[in-house]
Motif scaffolding. Structure first.
Motif, PDB file in Angstrom:
ATOM      1  N   GLU A 106       0.821  -1.210   0.000  1.00 27.85           N
ATOM      2  CA  GLU A 106       0.000   0.000   0.000  1.00 27.85           C
ATOM      3  C   GLU A 106       0.857   1.262   0.000  1.00 27.85           C
ATOM      4  O   GLU A 106       0.531   2.253  -0.666  1.00 27.85           O
ATOM      5  CB  GLU A 106      -0.933  -0.005   1.216  1.00 27.85           C
ATOM      6  N   HIS A 107       1.947   1.229   0.748  1.00 27.60           N
ATOM      7  CA  HIS A 107       2.822   2.396   0.848  1.00 27.60           C
ATOM      8  C   HIS A 107       3.373   2.801  -0.518  1.00 27.60           C
ATOM      9  O   HIS A 107       3.509   3.992  -0.815  1.00 27.60           O
ATOM     10  CB  HIS A 107       3.970   2.090   1.805  1.00 27.60           C
ATOM     11  N   HIS A 108       3.682   1.823  -1.347  1.00 29.64           N
ATOM     12  CA  HIS A 108       4.287   2.090  -2.653  1.00 29.64           C
ATOM     13  C   HIS A 108       3.251   2.181  -3.779  1.00 29.64           C
ATOM     14  O   HIS A 108       3.629   2.389  -4.936  1.00 29.64           O
ATOM     15  CB  HIS A 108       5.302   0.997  -2.990  1.00 29.64           C
ATOM     16  N   ALA A 109       1.971   2.044  -3.456  1.00 28.64           N
ATOM     17  CA  ALA A 109       0.927   2.045  -4.488  1.00 28.64           C
ATOM     18  C   ALA A 109       0.730   3.439  -5.070  1.00 28.64           C
ATOM     19  O   ALA A 109       1.058   4.452  -4.452  1.00 28.64           O
ATOM     20  CB  ALA A 109      -0.387   1.537  -3.898  1.00 28.64           C
ATOM     21  N   SER A 110       0.184   3.485  -6.275  1.00 31.76           N
ATOM     22  CA  SER A 110      -0.194   4.766  -6.889  1.00 31.76           C
ATOM     23  C   SER A 110      -1.699   4.992  -6.796  1.00 31.76           C
ATOM     24  O   SER A 110      -2.187   6.084  -7.082  1.00 31.76           O
ATOM     25  CB  SER A 110       0.255   4.806  -8.351  1.00 31.76           C
ATOM     26  N   GLY A 111      -2.452   3.974  -6.389  1.00 33.63           N
ATOM     27  CA  GLY A 111      -3.890   4.089  -6.222  1.00 33.63           C
ATOM     28  C   GLY A 111      -4.449   2.802  -5.660  1.00 33.63           C
ATOM     29  O   GLY A 111      -3.821   1.738  -5.756  1.00 33.63           O
ATOM     30  N   LEU A 112      -5.633   2.880  -5.038  1.00 31.65           N
ATOM     31  CA  LEU A 112      -6.280   1.706  -4.457  1.00 31.65           C
ATOM     32  C   LEU A 112      -7.758   1.687  -4.830  1.00 31.65           C
ATOM     33  O   LEU A 112      -8.447   2.703  -4.716  1.00 31.65           O
ATOM     34  CB  LEU A 112      -6.159   1.711  -2.932  1.00 31.65           C
ATOM     35  N   ARG A 113      -8.236   0.516  -5.257  1.00 36.68           N
ATOM     36  CA  ARG A 113      -9.668   0.294  -5.479  1.00 36.68           C
ATOM     37  C   ARG A 113     -10.048  -0.936  -4.672  1.00 36.68           C
ATOM     38  O   ARG A 113      -9.403  -1.979  -4.783  1.00 36.68           O
ATOM     39  CB  ARG A 113      -9.971   0.060  -6.969  1.00 36.68           C
ATOM     40  N   VAL A 114     -11.074  -0.834  -3.831  1.00 34.10           N
ATOM     41  CA  VAL A 114     -11.442  -1.943  -2.960  1.00 34.10           C
ATOM     42  C   VAL A 114     -12.926  -2.242  -3.082  1.00 34.10           C
ATOM     43  O   VAL A 114     -13.727  -1.359  -3.386  1.00 34.10           O
ATOM     44  CB  VAL A 114     -11.081  -1.655  -1.488  1.00 34.10           C
ATOM     45  N   ALA A 115     -13.272  -3.500  -2.830  1.00 28.78           N
ATOM     46  CA  ALA A 115     -14.674  -3.933  -2.854  1.00 28.78           C
ATOM     47  C   ALA A 115     -14.927  -4.838  -1.666  1.00 28.78           C
ATOM     48  O   ALA A 115     -14.171  -5.783  -1.441  1.00 28.78           O
ATOM     49  CB  ALA A 115     -14.977  -4.672  -4.152  1.00 28.78           C
ATOM     50  N   LEU A 116     -15.980  -4.521  -0.892  1.00 29.91           N
ATOM     51  CA  LEU A 116     -16.283  -5.291   0.310  1.00 29.91           C
ATOM     52  C   LEU A 116     -17.781  -5.532   0.428  1.00 29.91           C
ATOM     53  O   LEU A 116     -18.587  -4.645   0.131  1.00 29.91           O
ATOM     54  CB  LEU A 116     -15.786  -4.573   1.566  1.00 29.91           C
ATOM     55  N   ALA A 117     -18.127  -6.736   0.897  1.00 27.97           N
ATOM     56  CA  ALA A 117     -19.533  -7.089   1.046  1.00 27.97           C
ATOM     57  C   ALA A 117     -19.975  -7.150   2.502  1.00 27.97           C
ATOM     58  O   ALA A 117     -21.139  -6.899   2.811  1.00 27.97           O
ATOM     59  CB  ALA A 117     -19.809  -8.437   0.381  1.00 27.97           C
ATOM     60  N   MET A 118     -19.056  -7.477   3.425  1.00 22.80           N
ATOM     61  CA  MET A 118     -19.444  -7.676   4.820  1.00 22.80           C
ATOM     62  C   MET A 118     -18.708  -6.774   5.808  1.00 22.80           C
ATOM     63  O   MET A 118     -19.055  -6.746   6.990  1.00 22.80           O
ATOM     64  CB  MET A 118     -19.211  -9.137   5.223  1.00 22.80           C
ATOM     65  N   HIS A 119     -17.711  -6.032   5.342  1.00 20.49           N
ATOM     66  CA  HIS A 119     -16.924  -5.213   6.254  1.00 20.49           C
ATOM     67  C   HIS A 119     -16.672  -3.822   5.684  1.00 20.49           C
ATOM     68  O   HIS A 119     -16.627  -3.637   4.471  1.00 20.49           O
ATOM     69  CB  HIS A 119     -15.572  -5.872   6.556  1.00 20.49           C
ATOM     70  N   ILE A 120     -16.480  -2.865   6.569  1.00 21.05           N
ATOM     71  CA  ILE A 120     -16.028  -1.541   6.188  1.00 21.05           C
ATOM     72  C   ILE A 120     -14.559  -1.677   5.766  1.00 21.05           C
ATOM     73  O   ILE A 120     -13.797  -2.421   6.387  1.00 21.05           O
ATOM     74  CB  ILE A 120     -16.141  -0.554   7.372  1.00 21.05           C
ATOM     75  N   PRO A 121     -14.111  -0.975   4.731  1.00 21.37           N
ATOM     76  CA  PRO A 121     -12.698  -1.061   4.332  1.00 21.37           C
ATOM     77  C   PRO A 121     -11.757  -0.743   5.488  1.00 21.37           C
ATOM     78  O   PRO A 121     -11.999   0.175   6.272  1.00 21.37           O
ATOM     79  CB  PRO A 121     -12.582  -0.008   3.219  1.00 21.37           C
ATOM     80  N   ALA A 122     -10.678  -1.501   5.604  1.00 23.73           N
ATOM     81  CA  ALA A 122      -9.747  -1.347   6.721  1.00 23.73           C
ATOM     82  C   ALA A 122      -9.211   0.073   6.833  1.00 23.73           C
ATOM     83  O   ALA A 122      -9.044   0.593   7.944  1.00 23.73           O
ATOM     84  CB  ALA A 122      -8.585  -2.333   6.569  1.00 23.73           C
ATOM     85  N   LEU A 123      -8.946   0.718   5.704  1.00 28.64           N
ATOM     86  CA  LEU A 123      -8.358   2.053   5.736  1.00 28.64           C
ATOM     87  C   LEU A 123      -9.380   3.131   6.089  1.00 28.64           C
ATOM     88  O   LEU A 123      -9.018   4.296   6.286  1.00 28.64           O
ATOM     89  CB  LEU A 123      -7.695   2.381   4.403  1.00 28.64           C
ATOM     90  N   LEU A 124     -10.648   2.743   6.183  1.00 31.54           N
ATOM     91  CA  LEU A 124     -11.699   3.701   6.550  1.00 31.54           C
ATOM     92  C   LEU A 124     -12.348   3.352   7.887  1.00 31.54           C
ATOM     93  O   LEU A 124     -13.372   3.922   8.253  1.00 31.54           O
ATOM     94  CB  LEU A 124     -12.771   3.752   5.453  1.00 31.54           C
ATOM     95  N   GLN A 125     -11.754   2.436   8.633  1.00 30.96           N
ATOM     96  CA  GLN A 125     -12.319   2.006   9.908  1.00 30.96           C
ATOM     97  C   GLN A 125     -11.900   2.918  11.051  1.00 30.96           C
ATOM     98  O   GLN A 125     -10.796   3.454  11.074  1.00 30.96           O
ATOM     99  CB  GLN A 125     -11.879   0.578  10.234  1.00 30.96           C
ATOM    100  N   THR A 126     -12.783   3.076  12.020  1.00 25.27           N
ATOM    101  CA  THR A 126     -12.423   3.753  13.261  1.00 25.27           C
ATOM    102  C   THR A 126     -11.696   2.767  14.173  1.00 25.27           C
ATOM    103  O   THR A 126     -11.758   1.550  13.981  1.00 25.27           O
ATOM    104  CB  THR A 126     -13.663   4.279  13.998  1.00 25.27           C
ATOM    105  N   THR A 127     -11.032   3.314  15.181  1.00 27.46           N
ATOM    106  CA  THR A 127     -10.332   2.460  16.145  1.00 27.46           C
ATOM    107  C   THR A 127     -11.310   1.534  16.870  1.00 27.46           C
ATOM    108  O   THR A 127     -11.044   0.338  17.039  1.00 27.46           O
ATOM    109  CB  THR A 127      -9.582   3.322  17.174  1.00 27.46           C
TER     110      THR A 127
END
Length: 284
Positions: A106-127
């Motif tokens: 992820e650190h070296h990525a130029s972009g991220l596209r994610v798809a989830l059916a049962m969970h909030i994306p990890a990078l958008l989760q609260t503590t």
């Protein structure tokens, strides 16, 4: 440079790309070794990521393999040398190697596209939401294990807040938004955070509601990690045993790009998705 018995995902990927270039040129490992003046074992060590190489050596290999893609060669050259010690290396003794490799990817990525059916994306989760998820893991984690996972996940989110933040697009099924991990207050806080993050210019959130007639996926969560050039894209799959599966074959990348495109086409637009989340918050 001395060999390593535990190459990172980035080192393994560099080796794999060099193997692809060699195979496209029609050379065997023995033939490549002869052209480059090394033994076959060294070629094998390079291609498995166990032996770091210099940028000059890589360019010599690319010439021997008749590769004329200068952009790809420049990107591969930037991946050479010894392992860069990022913050994720502090977790290598505490977490599965795949999770550490994911943070590096992820650190070296130029972009991220994610798809989830049962969970909030990890990078958008609260503590609080993430902690509730880790407490539900089977087998049950000890408290110190939860804290390691939690701090690792929160540090991963820094790529969305750095000076040049990572472009991030998330497709989330309504079922994930309705899951009550941690109770009503945690869920409310999570949805408010998701709403706030979706308003940032580099973040796009799209929701697929229950009443959508077409859902072009098996329901498995996955991340499409864009590299500096398309050949270095990677698909990361979540697995039931808590690890990460990484795919980088051209046919696999093409398939998941198509799946994401179809999912975006049947999802609500960004503004409609924000309104959808706002309605869910009001209903809690």
């Amino acid at each position: 440079m001395p060999p390593t018995n535990s190459p990172t995902l980035r080192q393994r990927r560099l080796g794999a790309e060099l193997r692809k270039l060699r195979e496209r040129s029609g050379l065997t490992a023995t033939g490549a070794a002869g052209l480059l003046g090394v033994n076959q074992a060294r070629i094998s060590m390079i291609e498995t990521g166990r032996t770091p190489i210099s940028a000059d050596r890589l360019r010599s290999m690319a010439r021997a393999y008749d590769c004329s893609d200068e952009q790809l060669i420049d990107v591969l050259a930037s991946m050479t040398g010894r392992r860069t010690r990022g913050w994720w290396e502090d977790y290598r003794e505490h977490l599965p190697a795949a999770l550490v490799d994911l943070a590096e990817l992820e650190h070296h990525a130029s972009g991220l596209r994610v798809a989830l059916a049962m969970h909030i994306p990890a990078l958008l989760q609260t503590t609080d939401h993430a902690r509730a998820l880790f407490r539900a893991v089977v087998p049950i984690m000890r408290q110190y294990e939860i804290e390691h996972r939690l701090t690792h996940r929160m540090k991963r989110q820094a790529i969305l807040h750095r000076k040049e933040p990572l472009p991030y697009a998330a497709i989330i099924h309504e079922s994930a938004l309705r899951m009550g991990f941690g109770g009503a207050e945690v869920r409310r806080g999570q949805l408010k955070h998701l709403l706030s993050m979706s308003e940032l210019p580099h973040i796009t959130v799209r929701v697929i509601p229950f009443d959508t007639e077409y859902y072009p996926s098996t329901g498995q969560s996955f991340d499409y990690v864009e590299g500096p050039v398309p050949q270095l894209d990677t698909v990361q799959l979540d697995t039931h045993h808590g690890g990460c599966g990484f795919l980088d074959a051209e046919a696999q990348l093409s398939k998941y790009r198509t799946v994401l495109d179809h999912m975006e086409a049947c999802a609500l637009g960004p503004a409609e998705s924000r309104a959808f989340v706002q309605n869910l918050i009001r209903d809690i």
